[in-house]
Design an enzyme around this catalytic site. Structure first.
Site, mmCIF file in Angstrom:
data_model
loop_
_atom_site.group_PDB
_atom_site.id
_atom_site.type_symbol
_atom_site.label_atom_id
_atom_site.label_comp_id
_atom_site.label_asym_id
_atom_site.label_seq_id
_atom_site.Cartn_x
_atom_site.Cartn_y
_atom_site.Cartn_z
ATOM 1 C CB SER A 169 39.188 38.490 34.842
ATOM 2 O OG SER A 169 39.484 38.943 33.780
ATOM 3 C CG ASP A 371 45.697 40.599 38.375
ATOM 4 O OD1 ASP A 371 46.992 40.474 37.141
ATOM 5 O OD2 ASP A 371 44.722 41.076 38.604
ATOM 6 C CG HIS A 431 43.716 37.703 36.476
ATOM 7 N ND1 HIS A 431 43.054 38.924 37.512
ATOM 8 C CD2 HIS A 431 42.788 37.457 35.908
ATOM 9 C CE1 HIS A 431 42.662 39.700 35.782
ATOM 10 N NE2 HIS A 431 42.256 37.668 35.537
#
Length: 470
Positions: A169, A371, A431
């Site tokens: 991330s 994601d 994610h």
């Protein structure tokens, strides 16, 4: 007279010892660990008043008589403000899960694991004053480089272990700036460390490319309609202009507005898995804020018995560590971390990836198929902007399928690589790739050694160009 002289020198000796101990304290004298040495943890004062927490696990799988260096993986969480020591460790790939039960898919099977709560103010890390929060990715990188010096320098066993920086991330932006800062310190002799490579998992490298990916992707999977697409594209264009004008704080605000539009137009799509509603994410990642990616720290509730990460970290884990100051609550300053970085949040770091590639550092990108926040569509867009000499050849290579172990009946992903760059498409993952696809994640991080200090191969797919073309 002799006694007086002896006392004088004794006092000098005591002062010298006290001065040495003060120096040790200044770089972080709060430390602990297990009796068998399999775990160590501590604080490093990366700046006066800025205290960074780290936790190192030694792998029980390290071959006892192997001459090949055993790798260490440094995990950097996103947010900014997400705790690697908390979420990355117990939520994704450490030896124990949120219920404090053994994790079968822990990455300790392949490497030692170093978790760091960075930037300061994240997790157990803390600052004495709010003006000590970092405001840029580069400042965060300098702090972690200072921590690495305290951990690595003077420890011959640790120095021999190549370090691979893994990120998730927003942590990807930290990873590329840290790798460059660490390389500079290595080159000047300030850091005794072998850098094996950098791995960017669902990483926020180019915010512009990601916000442009959201609308078209959700329209293609019937999650928003043309009305939602037009609103999304309009705000994405506004963000693009703000970034071009170096108005990064304003771009962060518009990004928040865009997230609200996406949520309203999609009836609450999960930003971490576009196949789900946010309330139905099986990983149980929850937040009350619509600005899910940044302004609130990660929260996690286990599926087994309802343990939440906040209670675990401020309860049994805090008691185990024994060195967390009484006035420090895990995650207590996380909101401040994000707010301090609002002016850097939307700044791209594509140029830093290019610089790493030009220096011969192995760079691997991996992305979960479903994601949204860091969608594969956006990742491919920023990769196409690289100025790396090998880009054209890489883009024209065919992909190789990935499987889980000996089972070749189900495709788990694809990869392709050229020279020191590789990309992984992980099917069925959102994610949080290690959570959604733990088996193929372990396949991905199988470590091979190319025999070069700075070009150790960390991924199965990173092979020499000659072998790849055979």
């Amino acid at each position: 007279m002799i006694q007086m002289v002896s006392m004088k020198y004794l006092c000098v000796l005591v002062l010298c010892i006290f001065g040495f101990l003060s120096l040790v304290t200044s770089i972080g004298n709060s430390s602990g660990g297990t009796a068998d040495g399999s775990e160590t943890w501590g604080y490093v004062d990366v700046r006066p008043g800025a205290h960074m927490f780290w936790w190192l696990y030694k792998s029980p799988n390290k071959p006892k008589h192997s001459t090949k260096p055993w790798p260490t993986i440094l995990w950097l969480q996103g947010g900014p403000g997400g705790s690697g020591v908390g979420f990355g460790n117990f939520g994704e790939l450490g030896p124990l899960d949120v219920d404090l039960k053994p994790r079968k898919s822990t990455w300790l099977q392949k490497a030692d694991l170093l978790f760091v709560d960075s930037p300061v103010g994240t997790g157990y890390s803390y600052v004495d004053n709010d003006n000590l929060f970092v405001t840029t990715d580069v400042e965060a990188a300098i702090d972690v480089t200072t921590l690495l010096k305290a951990i690595y320098n003077g420890n011959q066993t640790t120095i021999m272990s190549p370090l691979y920086i893994f990120a998730e991330s927003y942590g990807g932006k930290f990873a590329v700036t840290l790798a460059l800062a660490a390389l500079q310190a290595i080159e000047t002799g300030e850091l005794k460390l072998q850098l094996g490579g950098v791995a960017l998992g669902d990483s926020w490298i180019s915010p512009e490319d990601f916000v442009f990916s959201w609308g078209p992707l959700l329209k293609d999977v019937s999650r928003i309609d043309d009305v939602g697409l037009n609103k999304s594209n309009s705000l994405a264009l506004k963000i693009q202009q703000q970034i071009a004008d170096d108005q990064f704080a304003k771009a962060t605000d518009t990004w928040g507005d865009l997230e609200d539009v996406i949520l309203d137009s999609s009836n609450g799509v999960d930003f971490y898995n576009f196949m789900l509603d946010g309330e139905n994410d099986p990983t149980s990642l929850t937040t009350k804020s619509s600005r899910r990616f940044g302004k609130k720290p990660y929260a996690m509730v286990s599926e087994a018995n309802g343990n939440d990460l906040d209670s675990v970290m401020n309860g049994p884990i805090r008691q185990k560590l024994k060195i967390i100051p009484t006035n420090v609550k895990w995650g207590g300053q996380s909101d401040g971390v994000f707010l301090a970085m609002e002016g850097d949040f939307m700044r791209p770091r594509i140029a830093e990836v290019d610089e790493l590639l030009s220096k011969g550092v192995n760079v691997t990108v991996y992305n979960g198929q479903i994601d949204l926040i860091c969608a594969t569509k956006g990742t491919e867009a920023w990769i196409n902007k690289l100025k790396w000499d090998g880009l054209s050849t890489y883009l024209n290579l065919a992909r190789t399928p990935l499987y889980c172990g000996e089972d070749k009946s189900t495709t788990k992903g694809f990869f392709k690589s050229y020279e020191n760059f590789a990309f992984y498409w992980i099917l069925g993952a959102g994610h949080f790739v290690p959570v959604d696809q733990p088996c193929v994640s372990l396949e991905m991080i199988t470590v091979l050694d190319s025999g070069s200090n700075l070009k150790c191969v960390v991924f199965v797919s990173i092979v020499t160009k000659e072998k790849k073309n055979e």
